[in-house]
Write a protein that holds these residues in place. Structure first.
Motif, PDB file in Angstrom:
ATOM      1  N   GLU A 102       0.719  -1.110   0.020  1.00 47.89           N
ATOM      2  CA  GLU A 102      -0.242   0.080  -0.014  1.00 47.89           C
ATOM      3  C   GLU A 102       0.780   1.046   0.073  1.00 47.89           C
ATOM      4  O   GLU A 102       0.632   2.017   0.662  1.00 47.89           O
ATOM      5  N   SER A 103       1.736   1.212  -0.684  1.00 53.88           N
ATOM      6  CA  SER A 103       2.785   2.466  -0.958  1.00 53.88           C
ATOM      7  C   SER A 103       2.498   3.238  -2.216  1.00 53.88           C
ATOM      8  O   SER A 103       1.751   2.794  -3.024  1.00 53.88           O
ATOM      9  N   GLU A 104       3.053   4.420  -1.992  1.00 50.11           N
ATOM     10  CA  GLU A 104       2.826   5.193  -3.212  1.00 50.11           C
ATOM     11  C   GLU A 104       3.448   4.744  -4.672  1.00 50.11           C
ATOM     12  O   GLU A 104       2.892   5.027  -5.574  1.00 50.11           O
ATOM     13  N   ASN A 105       4.805   4.432  -4.654  1.00 49.82           N
ATOM     14  CA  ASN A 105       5.780   4.128  -5.677  1.00 49.82           C
ATOM     15  C   ASN A 105       6.271   2.972  -5.376  1.00 49.82           C
ATOM     16  O   ASN A 105       6.701   2.587  -4.251  1.00 49.82           O
ATOM     17  N   ALA A 106       6.702   2.073  -6.540  1.00 51.11           N
ATOM     18  CA  ALA A 106       7.596   1.221  -6.670  1.00 51.11           C
ATOM     19  C   ALA A 106       8.342   1.284  -7.724  1.00 51.11           C
ATOM     20  O   ALA A 106       7.948   1.497  -8.820  1.00 51.11           O
ATOM     21  N   ALA A 107       9.721   1.022  -7.755  1.00 46.85           N
ATOM     22  CA  ALA A 107      10.444   0.636  -8.971  1.00 46.85           C
ATOM     23  C   ALA A 107      11.350  -0.414  -9.051  1.00 46.85           C
ATOM     24  O   ALA A 107      11.853  -0.513  -7.767  1.00 46.85           O
ATOM     25  N   LEU A 108      11.753  -0.921 -10.130  1.00 40.59           N
ATOM     26  CA  LEU A 108      12.832  -1.748 -10.391  1.00 40.59           C
ATOM     27  C   LEU A 108      14.064  -1.395 -11.284  1.00 40.59           C
ATOM     28  O   LEU A 108      13.465  -0.701 -12.338  1.00 40.59           O
ATOM     29  N   TYR A 109      15.287  -1.711 -10.844  1.00 42.39           N
ATOM     30  CA  TYR A 109      16.372  -1.004 -11.329  1.00 42.39           C
ATOM     31  C   TYR A 109      17.399  -2.299 -11.490  1.00 42.39           C
ATOM     32  O   TYR A 109      17.700  -3.083 -10.667  1.00 42.39           O
ATOM     33  N   GLY A 110      17.785  -2.237 -12.999  1.00 39.24           N
ATOM     34  CA  GLY A 110      19.010  -3.151 -13.118  1.00 39.24           C
ATOM     35  C   GLY A 110      20.130  -2.624 -12.970  1.00 39.24           C
ATOM     36  O   GLY A 110      20.527  -1.397 -13.491  1.00 39.24           O
ATOM     37  N   LEU A 111      21.195  -3.255 -12.646  1.00 38.53           N
ATOM     38  CA  LEU A 111      22.700  -2.617 -12.512  1.00 38.53           C
ATOM     39  C   LEU A 111      23.275  -2.831 -13.732  1.00 38.53           C
ATOM     40  O   LEU A 111      23.321  -3.712 -14.726  1.00 38.53           O
ATOM     41  N   GLU A 112      23.657  -1.478 -14.607  1.00 39.15           N
ATOM     42  CA  GLU A 112      24.316  -1.306 -15.714  1.00 39.15           C
ATOM     43  C   GLU A 112      25.611  -2.109 -15.727  1.00 39.15           C
ATOM     44  O   GLU A 112      26.481  -1.761 -14.900  1.00 39.15           O
ATOM     45  N   PRO A 113      25.871  -2.927 -16.626  1.00 44.89           N
ATOM     46  CA  PRO A 113      27.213  -3.664 -16.703  1.00 44.89           C
ATOM     47  C   PRO A 113      28.222  -2.596 -16.787  1.00 44.89           C
ATOM     48  O   PRO A 113      28.341  -1.789 -17.568  1.00 44.89           O
ATOM     49  N   GLY A 114      29.441  -2.886 -16.038  1.00 41.46           N
ATOM     50  CA  GLY A 114      30.559  -2.441 -15.774  1.00 41.46           C
ATOM     51  C   GLY A 114      30.353  -0.811 -15.056  1.00 41.46           C
ATOM     52  O   GLY A 114      31.271  -0.217 -15.245  1.00 41.46           O
ATOM     53  N   SER A 115      29.400  -0.574 -14.379  1.00 39.63           N
ATOM     54  CA  SER A 115      29.197   0.589 -13.781  1.00 39.63           C
ATOM     55  C   SER A 115      28.611   0.410 -12.657  1.00 39.63           C
ATOM     56  O   SER A 115      28.042  -0.895 -12.311  1.00 39.63           O
ATOM     57  N   SER A 116      28.227   1.431 -11.877  1.00 44.23           N
ATOM     58  CA  SER A 116      27.391   1.293 -10.412  1.00 44.23           C
ATOM     59  C   SER A 116      25.807   2.111 -10.951  1.00 44.23           C
ATOM     60  O   SER A 116      25.370   2.185  -9.904  1.00 44.23           O
ATOM     61  N   ASP A 117      25.647   1.991 -11.816  1.00 44.53           N
ATOM     62  CA  ASP A 117      24.477   2.943 -12.392  1.00 44.53           C
ATOM     63  C   ASP A 117      23.379   2.068 -12.304  1.00 44.53           C
ATOM     64  O   ASP A 117      23.322   0.851 -12.733  1.00 44.53           O
ATOM     65  N   LEU A 118      22.094   2.660 -12.010  1.00 48.57           N
ATOM     66  CA  LEU A 118      20.789   1.757 -11.869  1.00 48.57           C
ATOM     67  C   LEU A 118      20.006   2.253 -12.967  1.00 48.57           C
ATOM     68  O   LEU A 118      19.767   3.285 -13.099  1.00 48.57           O
ATOM     69  N   VAL A 119      19.643   1.270 -13.870  1.00 50.13           N
ATOM     70  CA  VAL A 119      18.884   1.630 -15.111  1.00 50.13           C
ATOM     71  C   VAL A 119      17.442   1.332 -14.762  1.00 50.13           C
ATOM     72  O   VAL A 119      16.980   0.210 -14.060  1.00 50.13           O
ATOM     73  N   THR A 120      16.508   2.160 -14.823  1.00 49.48           N
ATOM     74  CA  THR A 120      15.213   1.818 -14.729  1.00 49.48           C
ATOM     75  C   THR A 120      14.612   0.843 -15.530  1.00 49.48           C
ATOM     76  O   THR A 120      14.515   0.931 -16.795  1.00 49.48           O
ATOM     77  N   LEU A 121      13.864  -0.286 -14.978  1.00 55.39           N
ATOM     78  CA  LEU A 121      13.448  -1.280 -15.786  1.00 55.39           C
ATOM     79  C   LEU A 121      11.782  -1.243 -15.890  1.00 55.39           C
ATOM     80  O   LEU A 121      11.445  -1.758 -16.772  1.00 55.39           O
ATOM     81  N   ALA A 122      11.344  -1.106 -14.475  1.00 54.21           N
ATOM     82  CA  ALA A 122       9.865  -0.977 -14.428  1.00 54.21           C
ATOM     83  C   ALA A 122       9.686   0.022 -13.352  1.00 54.21           C
ATOM     84  O   ALA A 122      10.255   0.348 -12.527  1.00 54.21           O
ATOM     85  N   VAL A 123       8.264   0.959 -13.441  1.00 57.10           N
ATOM     86  CA  VAL A 123       7.951   1.847 -12.383  1.00 57.10           C
ATOM     87  C   VAL A 123       6.527   1.631 -12.284  1.00 57.10           C
ATOM     88  O   VAL A 123       5.658   1.359 -13.132  1.00 57.10           O
TER      89      VAL A 123
END
Length: 577
Positions: A175-196
Motif C-alpha cells: 500500500e505504498s505510493e511508488n515502486a520501481a525496479l532497477y537493473g545494474l548497468e554492466p561495468g558501472s554502478s548506475d541503476l537503469v530503470t526497468l519498471a515503475v
C-alpha cells in the motif's frame, strides 16, 4: 426517560435474551468484536472486544447504524443493509471485507452475522461477530502474488514484463505510493530503470533512484535491505545542495530498498517509496526481499536467454560464412582448373597463329582472319588470367612492402579513373603497414574496388581508403577453416554509393555474377579481388545496405618490422603441378 428510549432498552434486553438462549453472546472475549443489532441495523450492545478492535467506546456507537463500521464507499452502496437482509433470509451470513477503526484506518475482517428470532419466528435483531484477519489476508495475498510472478517467470523471458509485474504487485501489497525496479548497468554502478509503478514523477524519484544514489546505493553496496523513514534527515544520506532542495519539497521521503541477488552477485535494486515517516516493518522487508529474489531470477533468466540467442545467431552467421567460404573455394577450384586447361589450349592457338602470320605475306587475304583469331585468343587469355586469380592459381611475386606506400603510388591513377565527381580520401596508418604479398596484385585489388565504387556512384560521391595496424583477437572464417588471430593490416575501402541488398551480397564474389547492364562488365572484377586476397592469406568482408553505400574490409597478415623476410623476391604459386 422518553417512550422511545424505554422501547429501545426493552428491545435490547429482548435481543440479548434471545442471543443468550442461542449461545451467541460472548461479552468477555477480547479477541473479536461481538455486538448486537436491532432489526433495522442499529448497534444495541458493544463488548470489550469490539472496543479493542474498532477503538470506539460503547457510548460512541450504541444507537448508531452498523454501517459506521464499514468503509464509506461500502456504506454509500448500501452493502451493510444488503448483508443484514441476506442474513435475515438465510439465518446466517459469513463475509470478508474491509472494516474501519475510529481513526479511519482499515483492517480486513471476517464478519459473521446471525439473525435472532423469537419462538414465534419474529426477527428480533442480529448478533454480529467480527475478527481481524488482516495478517492472514496479507499472507494469502503475498503468496498469491508471488505465485503469479512465478507463473509469469515460467512462461515469459521478457525482463520488462516481469519487472513491471513485480513492481505493481509489491506496491499494492505494501500500500505504498511508488515502486520501481532497477537493473545494474554492466561495468558501472548506475541503476537503469526497468519498471515503475505509481506516480514516480517527483524530482526525488528521478534523483534518488535513476542515478543509483541514496538508499538504492546503500542496498547495492551492502547487499542487504535498507530502510529510511526520511531521506532528508537520515544520517546515511550524502546529499548535494541541489538534491537536498529537491527532497525538501517532495512528499515521498520514506524508502525501502532491497538488493536483487543471484548467488554472490547483486544485479539490481527493488525500491519502495512512500510518505515521509513511514516505517517498513520486518514482515514488509521480508516480503520485499521475496519479490526482489523473484525479480532477480527473472532478470537473470532473461539475460541468459538473450546471451543464448546471441550465441545462436552468431553460430548461424559463422555457419553461413563457413558455407559461403566453402562454396567459393569449390567454385574457385573448378574455375581455376578449367582456366588452367583452357589456357593451355589458348597457348597452342596463339602459337599456331604466330607461326601462320610469320609465313603469310602482308597482303595475303587469309592474314586478316588469322589476326582476328590471335586477338580473340588474347582476349580469352585475359579472362583465363582473371579466373586463375579467382581460383588462387595465379603466380604471385611476393615481397615485403609497405601497403601505405603502394596506396599512395596508385593514388594518381585512381583520381584519373574515377573522375572529378568522385572525391578520393586517404587515411593511412601513421606507422609502416608491412605485409608480404605481390604489390602489383594489391594495386589490382584497389583498382577493381575503385571501379566498382565508381559504378555505384553515377552522380559522384566519396571514396575513402583507410589502413590500420590491428590485432585480431577472434578467428575468422577463411576457405572453410579459421583464419588465425594475430597482427594484421586492415585495408578499408568505403564508398557513398547505392549500396546492395542481402541477395546481391550473398553472390558478390561469384564469377560472372554482375548487376550491371549487358556489355558493361564481365562479373569477374570482385572475383579477382577475392582470389587475390585469399591467395595472399588474407580475409575480406563486405558491409552494405541499399542507399547507405558499401564498405570492403580486407585483412592482410602483418609482418613486424623486426621479422626476417624469408620469402624474399621468389615467386609464390599455389598452382597444382
Amino acid at each position: 426517560m422518553t417512550r422511545a428510549e424505554s422501547h429501545s432498552r426493552v428491545e435490547s434486553r429482548e435481543i440479548a435474551a434471545a442471543a443468550a438462549r442461542l449461545g451467541l453472546l460472548a461479552d468477555g472475549t477480547p479477541e473479536y468484536a461481538g455486538f448486537m443489532l436491532s432489526p433495522a441495523g442499529q448497534i444495541v450492545t458493544w463488548n470489550s472486544g469490539a472496543t479493542s478492535l474498532h477503538g470506539y467506546l460503547p457510548e460512541e456507537v450504541v444507537g448508531q447504524h452498523v454501517s459506521r463500521l464499514s468503509p464509506r464507499e461500502d456504506a454509500k452502496r448500501g452493502t451493510p443493509d444488503e448483508e443484514l437482509g441476506q442474513a435475515a433470509k438465510d439465518g446466517r451470513l459469513e463475509v470478508e471485507g474491509w472494516r474501519v477503526r475510529w481513526d479511519g484506518s482499515r483492517f480486513w475482517a471476517r464478519v459473521v452475522t446471525v439473525a435472532v428470532r423469537d419462538p414465534t419466528g419474529t426477527l428480533r435483531g442480529f448478533v454480529q461477530e467480527t475478527r481481524d484477519i488482516t495478517e492472514r489476508k496479507r499472507a494469502q495475498d503475498s503468496a498469491r502474488a508471488l505465485a503469479e510472478v512465478g507463473r509469469l517467470l515460467a512462461k515469459s523471458l521478457n525482463a520488462t514484463e516481469v519487472g513491471q509485474r513485480v513492481a505493481d504487485e509489491l506496491r499494492a501489497l505494501l500500500e505504498s505510493e511508488n515502486a520501481a525496479l532497477y537493473g545494474l548497468e554492466p561495468g558501472s554502478s548506475d541503476l537503469v530503470t526497468l519498471a515503475v509503478s505509481g506516480e514516480m514523477n517527483s524530482d526525488l524519484s528521478r534523483l534518488v533512484l535513476t542515478q543509483g544514489i541514496g538508499a538504492p546505493r546503500l542496498a547495492l553496496q551492502g547487499r542487504r535491505a535498507v530502510v529510511m523513514r526520511d531521506l532528508l534527515t537520515d544520517s546515511r544520506m550524502t546529499l548535494t545542495v541541489e538534491a537536498r532542495l529537491s527532497i525538501v519539497h517532495a512528499p515521498h521521503r520514506a524508502m525501502l530498498a532491497v538488493p536483487l541477488r543471484i548467488q554472490d552477485r547483486v544485479i539490481g535494486v527493488l525500491g519502495i517509496l512512500d510518505w515521509a515517516g513511514r516505517t517498513f516493518d520486518e514482515r514488509e522487508v521480508r516480503l520485499a526481499q521475496a519479490f526482489a529474489d523473484q525479480a532477480a531470477l527473472g532478470l537473470e533468466s532473461s539475460r541468459l536467454y538473450r546471451e543464448s540467442l546471441r550465441a545462436y545467431e552468431e553460430l548461424l552467421r559463422t555457419q553461413e560464412q563457413l558455407a559461403q567460404a566453402q562454396r567459393m573455394e569449390a567454385v574457385g577450384r573448378l574455375a581455376g582448373g578449367v582456366a588452367h586447361d583452357f589456357n593451355n589450349l589458348l597457348t597452342v592457338i596463339t602459337a599456331s597463329c604466330q607461326v601462320a602470320l610469320n609465313r603469310l605475306s602482308s597482303d595475303d587475304p587469309v592474314r586478316r582472319d588469322i589476326e582476328l583469331i590471335d586477338q580473340a585468343a588474347a582476349g580469352a587469355a585475359q579472362l583465363t588470367r582473371q579466373l586463375l586469380a579467382f581460383g588462387q592459381k595465379q603466380a604471385l611475386q611476393a615481397v615485403r612492402f609497405d601497403v601505405n606506400l603502394t596506396i599512395e603510388g596508385v593514388g594518381p591513377m585512381l583520381h584519373r579513373l574515377l573522375g572529378e565527381d568522385v572525391e578520393v580520401v586517404m587515411r593511412l596508418e601513421a606507422t609502416p603497414a608491412l605485409v608480404t604479398a605481390d604489390p602489383g596484385k594489391l594495386e589490382q585489388v584497389l583498382v577493381n574496388l575503385a571501379l566498382n565504387a565508381r559504378d555505384a556512384m553515377p552522380q559522384g560521391g566519396r571514396l575513402v581508403i583507410e589502413t590500420a595496424n590491428v590485432e585480431r583477437r577472434h578467428p575468422g572464417v577463411r576457405g572453410g577453416s579459421e583464419s588465425p588471430v594475430g597482427p594484421y593490416v586492415m585495408l578499408t575501402v568505403r564508398d557513398t554509393g547505392t549500396g546492395m541488398d542481402a541477395h546481391v551480397l550473398g553472390r558478390l564474389f561469384e564469377p560472372f555474377f554482375t548487376t550491371k547492364a549487358p556489355g558493361r562488365g564481365t562479373g569477374l572484377g570482385l572475383s579477382v579481388v577475392y582470389g587475390i586476397v585469399k591467395q595472399t592469406g588474407g580475409e575480406i568482408v563486405v558491409e552494405s545496405e541499399p542507399g547507405l553505400g558499401t564498405t570492403f574490409r580486407i585483412w592482410f597478415p602483418r609482418v613486424t618490422e623486426g621479422a626476417t623476410d624469408s620469402l624474399g623476391s621468389r615467386v609464390v604459386s599455389s598452382q597444382s603441378p
